[in-house]
Design a protein around this motif. Structure first.
Motif, PDB file in Angstrom:
ATOM      1  N   LEU B  51       0.844  -1.209   0.000  1.00  0.00           N
ATOM      2  CA  LEU B  51       0.000   0.000   0.000  1.00  0.00           C
ATOM      3  C   LEU B  51       0.874   1.253   0.000  1.00  0.00           C
ATOM      4  O   LEU B  51       0.582   2.231  -0.701  1.00  0.00           O
ATOM      5  N   GLN B  52       1.952   1.205   0.761  1.00  0.00           N
ATOM      6  CA  GLN B  52       2.883   2.345   0.769  1.00  0.00           C
ATOM      7  C   GLN B  52       3.519   2.532  -0.606  1.00  0.00           C
ATOM      8  O   GLN B  52       3.681   3.657  -1.076  1.00  0.00           O
ATOM      9  N   ASN B  53       3.861   1.404  -1.247  1.00  0.00           N
ATOM     10  CA  ASN B  53       4.420   1.477  -2.607  1.00  0.00           C
ATOM     11  C   ASN B  53       3.423   2.116  -3.572  1.00  0.00           C
ATOM     12  O   ASN B  53       3.799   2.891  -4.452  1.00  0.00           O
ATOM     13  N   PHE B  55       1.034   4.317  -2.966  1.00  0.00           N
ATOM     14  CA  PHE B  55       0.945   5.767  -2.808  1.00  0.00           C
ATOM     15  C   PHE B  55       2.235   6.472  -3.232  1.00  0.00           C
ATOM     16  O   PHE B  55       2.188   7.584  -3.758  1.00  0.00           O
TER      17      PHE B  55
END
Lengths: 134, 182
Positions: B51-53, B55
């Motif tokens: 999920l961080q990737n 964004f």
């Protein structure tokens, strides 16, 4: 996620709790945005200005090309240095040889040293029939 | 009248408001995208990383978002690509270690610590994980997210007819899976 709706898998059962059975750590979504924004660089990373090219950067490809040709020229010259000079007669020497072959004295000098027997023997070895009357 | 999404898009395009607008975008879409990824990769820790990737990639390619598609569609596409890449990496490792194909999904589910203990839901997860990846994506979007076929078609680039077939097949296979184990 935990609403109860018509179950498409077991219609006879009418409803199915559409739960995933999965959970997340407490307060995960509440703190996610803040943590994520800490990872986002503060400055504007997308506007990338191309640095001005120095004179050397402009000339460099041409300099490399010139060096490459110079290297090839040097290699060819180095090669000719290692070849013995006797095996590469000069143009003048070759011209002198050709001139001597064309002259009458060359033929008379050379032919005088070859006997008839040597001539026939040579013709015989190379498969030439010697006429009977000779 | 401007929609909330179009207003957000405008602020994302303006360098002066871009950062604040992006924080809003994260708050708005982190949960649906999280579940989209989690249902594919099963594991919370992997989902959090992915999920961080998603964004980060969205932030880095904001200028490439031309507004032809909805923001949510664009983000879902990035999320699905991230999850698929992750699953491909796992599968490659699995092939190298000569494990069976089913064991990766099964292992991800069994090793997931963030579960509520609901046996029926766990069985459904196992059933969904046994489907081919494309059918999993379609089933999850339709069954859990209740997306319209047109919306799913836009995200996956597949025709509505093919999606209906895919969903129908997925339901049949899940039904069979659950019956075999009941």
């Amino acid at each position: 996620m935990s609403e109860t709706r018509q179950n498409p898998i077991f219609p006879s059962e009418g409803t199915w709790p559409r739960k995933t059975g999965m959970t997340v750590p407490e307060g995960y979504f509440e703190s996610f945005a803040e943590k994520m924004m800490e990872r986002i660089p503060a400055d504007e990373p997308r506007v990338v200005e191309m640095p001005r090219r120095s004179i050397w950067q402009t000339v460099r490809p041409y300099a490399y090309m010139a060096a490459m040709f110079a290297g090839i020229w040097l290699m060819m010259n180095m090669f000719s240095l290692f070849v013995p000079s006797s095996s590469t007669p000069s143009t003048q020497a070759l011209l002198a040889d050709v001139t001597s072959v064309q002259s009458d004295s060359y033929f008379s000098d050379y032919m005088a040293s070859v006997s008839d027997y040597e001539l026939y023997d040579d013709l015989y070895e190379s498969g030439f029939d010697v006429p009977e009357n000779l | 009248m401007k929609t909330a999404d179009s207003s957000l898009e405008e602020r994302l395009r303006d360098p002066a408001t871009r950062r604040d607008a992006f924080a809003e975008l994260i708050s708005k879409f982190s949960e649906p995208l999280y579940w989209q990824i989690r249902r594919m990769v099963q594991n919370h820790d992997d989902t959090n990383d992915l999920l961080q990737n998603v964004f980060m990639k969205a932030w880095q390619s904001l200028d490439m978002f031309r507004g032809d598609a909805k923001l949510s569609t664009w983000l879902h596409k990035i999320a699905i690509n991230e999850a698929l890449t992750h699953l491909q990496t796992l599968r490659r490792r699995q092939t190298e270690s000569l494990d069976s194909e089913e064991s990766v999904a099964a292992r991800s589910i069994e090793s997931d610590e963030w579960i509520d203990g609901d046996e029926a839901a766990l069985m459904l997860r196992r059933a969904v994980a046994s489907l081919p990846t494309k059918q999993q994506i379609v089933f999850n979007m339709k069954y859990f997210d209740e997306m319209k076929y047109e919306e799913i078609a836009e995200i996956t680039g597949t025709s509505v007819g093919a999606l209906k077939t895919s969903y129908h097949l997925a339901v049949k296979k899940i039904e069979q899976f659950l019956q075999d184990r009941s």
